[in-house]
Each structure stands twice: as C-alpha cells, then as structure tokens.
Design an enzyme around this catalytic site. Structure first.
Site, short mmCIF file in Angstrom:
data_model
loop_
_atom_site.label_atom_id
_atom_site.label_comp_id
_atom_site.label_asym_id
_atom_site.label_seq_id
_atom_site.Cartn_x
_atom_site.Cartn_y
_atom_site.Cartn_z
N PRO A 88 0.82 -1.22 0.00
CA PRO A 88 0.00 0.00 0.00
C PRO A 88 0.85 1.26 0.00
O PRO A 88 0.36 2.33 -0.34
CB PRO A 88 -0.84 -0.12 1.28
CG PRO A 88 -0.18 -1.18 2.09
CD PRO A 88 0.59 -2.05 1.17
N GLU A 115 3.42 -7.28 7.91
CA GLU A 115 3.70 -5.85 7.75
C GLU A 115 4.58 -5.56 6.53
O GLU A 115 4.99 -4.43 6.31
CB GLU A 115 4.35 -5.28 9.01
CG GLU A 115 3.48 -5.38 10.26
CD GLU A 115 2.14 -4.66 10.12
OE1 GLU A 115 2.13 -3.50 9.66
OE2 GLU A 115 1.10 -5.27 10.45
N ARG A 157 -5.10 -8.66 -20.05
CA ARG A 157 -6.12 -8.32 -21.06
C ARG A 157 -5.59 -7.38 -22.13
O ARG A 157 -6.22 -7.19 -23.16
CB ARG A 157 -7.39 -7.77 -20.40
CG ARG A 157 -7.21 -6.45 -19.72
CD ARG A 157 -8.49 -6.01 -19.02
NE ARG A 157 -9.51 -5.52 -19.94
CZ ARG A 157 -9.47 -4.34 -20.56
NH1 ARG A 157 -8.45 -3.53 -20.37
NH2 ARG A 157 -10.45 -3.97 -21.37
N ASP A 172 -11.38 1.63 -23.38
CA ASP A 172 -11.28 1.68 -21.92
C ASP A 172 -11.33 3.11 -21.41
O ASP A 172 -10.73 4.00 -21.97
CB ASP A 172 -9.97 1.06 -21.43
CG ASP A 172 -9.93 -0.44 -21.63
OD1 ASP A 172 -11.00 -1.03 -21.90
OD2 ASP A 172 -8.83 -1.00 -21.53
CL1 6GU Z 1 -0.47 -3.77 -3.07
N1 6GU Z 1 -1.13 -4.47 -0.64
C1 6GU Z 1 -1.85 -4.33 0.49
N2 6GU Z 1 -1.63 -5.16 1.51
N3 6GU Z 1 -2.79 -3.40 0.66
C2 6GU Z 1 -3.01 -2.59 -0.38
C3 6GU Z 1 -2.31 -2.68 -1.57
C4 6GU Z 1 -1.35 -3.64 -1.66
N4 6GU Z 1 -2.75 -1.72 -2.40
C5 6GU Z 1 -3.69 -1.08 -1.73
N5 6GU Z 1 -3.85 -1.59 -0.51
#
Ligand code: 6GU
Length: 261
Positions: A88, A115, A157, A172
């Site tokens: 994230p 983590e 895709r 798209d």
């Molecule tokens: Cl790539 N991993 C995790 N654990 N949470 C996320 C993410 C990735 N992208 C958005 N939230």
C-alpha cells in the site's frame, strides 16, 4: 508473457485458471507459475516471518526465504524479470503502468503478508533487476495477493490476442486517446423496456452523430459526478462549447479563467 508469483498462499491464485486469463493460459499467451515461498525455508516450522527491529506491532517477512526463492526463479535467465512488490505504500498502479507492464516479457510478483518484506530484499534486487513497489488504491488489504490478481488481470487483457474484440481495449475509460480522461457512460441492451425502465430513445434512433454526442454528454456527467479530480484535469483544448455546458450543468466548476473561451 511469463508471470511468476511467489507467495505463502499459492491457492489464492486459483482465479487465474478461470475465464479470460484461463483461456489465455490454455492458448499459451500467458505462462503463469505460482511458487510456495515456504519451499525456501529450512526450519521445521517453515518460518517466513519475525518480529520487527525497532519494535512495533505485527511481523515482518524474513529476507532469507525471499532471497532464495527469487534467486531460484531467476537463475540462468539472460534477461531478468521485472520484480513487482505489491504494497500500500508503493506507487499507484494505473492503466499507464498496466500498459508499461504489458510490454515486458516477464514479471515476477512478490506479494507479502504481515507488515511487509524486510526492506533489504528490495535493496538487494534493486541493483540486479527493475524493482517496483506498487499499491492498487487507498485502502489496506490483508496481503498483496489480491493486488497481484488485480495487476495480472489488468495487464493480461492488454496482451495481443487475449481479448476477442480489439476495440474493447481502445475504448477503456483510462486508455489514452479514446474519450481521453473521461469515464465511460451507461450501456443498454434488449429489451427496449424492462420493468418500466426505457432505453434512452436516442440510442434507438440510428442517428450516429447524435448518439456519439449523447454518449459524450453522459461520460462528462459521470466524470464530473464520480471523479471531479479527473474532470478538473481534462484538456481544455479538447473540450467544445457543448462539453463545457454539460459540465457546468453537472454543477462541475471550472476555475473562472477556464470559462473565458
Ligand atoms: Cl499492493 N497491498 C496491500 N496489503 N494493501 C493494499 C495494496 C497492496 N494496495 C492497496 N492496498
């Protein structure tokens, strides 16, 4: 394209056998190999995590299994894969990134649980191959596996021959060109009336110019309503008078200097 995925949950990737991607794999367009990270542990418990240095909650994935796993997948390769580490805290995964990845012959995914992965793994491979830390949105998942499914589907895709209808990619919402920067509007099929809801009559008119204009109006309205930040970034030069009226009507406000012409 070849795709390798190293994970402690290989079974998470069963969806890659289904539908569009399943067919692409059967047809040899996609070579996906899923690996169990724990195969590269050496203790009886097959341990992949440990407590974080410096303290704090949760666990961190140990570097040694990742190092051995990635080495084993990459060994002997003339041109190494691009290493994608979902997190994230990574750079946002967008259609632009999907298009970039679709040009690569080989992607290697390293989705983490807990983590995250000991940062030295990214440092080590950063000097040997291209390493991207990417996130798929502003929310937190329990692990990177779902992000890998998202990224692989978005990329696959785009590969030549994967989609039946070549136009589907060009149209798209986020594809460059198409209705550049606009979300797609609503779509309808038969019957012409369903539970009292009519299909917009213009779509049955056969007037292709009017239909194109109506679709553009709907795309503009939807973009203004759902993604005002996209509407704000629309190329002023690419908007005609009608476009600006529709946006105003959707109570989307340009900055005053944009309304002059
Ligand atoms: Cl790539 N991993 C995790 N654990 N949470 C996320 C993410 C990735 N992208 C958005 N939230």
């Amino acid at each position: 394209m070849r795709v390798d995925i190293i994970s402690i949950f290989p079974e998470y990737f069963a969806p890659l056998d289904v539908s569009l991607l399943g067919k692409a794999r059967q047809r040899g367009l996609l070579d996906i190999r899923v690996h169990q990270l724990r195969e590269w542990t050496h203790d009886v418990h097959r341990t992949v995590d440990d407590t974080p240095y410096g303290g704090g909650p949760g666990m961190v994935m140990k570097p040694e299994p990742w190092g051995e796993a990635i080495d084993a997948v990459v060994v002997g390769a003339e041109i190494p894969p691009r290493l994608v580490v979902p997190t994230p805290s990574g750079r946002p995964f967008t259609q632009q990134v999907a298009i970039e990845y679709a040009k690569e012959p080989w992607l290697l995914f390293a989705p983490a649980r807990y983590e995250g992965i000991d940062s030295r793994v990214m440092a080590e491979y950063g000097s040997r191959l291209r390493v991207d830390e990417v996130g798929i949105g502003d929310y937190v998942l329990a692990g990177g596996e779902a992000a890998v499914l998202v990224i692989v589907e978005a990329v696959a895709r785009l590969l030549p021959g994967v989609l039946g209808n070549a136009e589907s990619v060009a149209d798209d919402s986020f594809a460059p060109g198409s209705m550049a920067g606009l979300l797609e509007g609503p779509v309808f099929t038969k019957p012409p009336v369903w539970r009292g809801h009519e299909v917009p009559p213009i779509l049955l008119s056969g007037n292709h110019g009017a239909i194109a204009r109506w679709r553009r109006d709907e795309a503009l309205r939807r973009t203004a309503a759902n993604r005002p930040e996209l509407a704000a970034r629309l190329d002023r030069e690419a908007l005609d008078k009608r476009d600006r009226e529709v946006l105003q009507d959707a109570s989307f406000r340009f900055r005053p200097e944009d309304m002059a012409n």
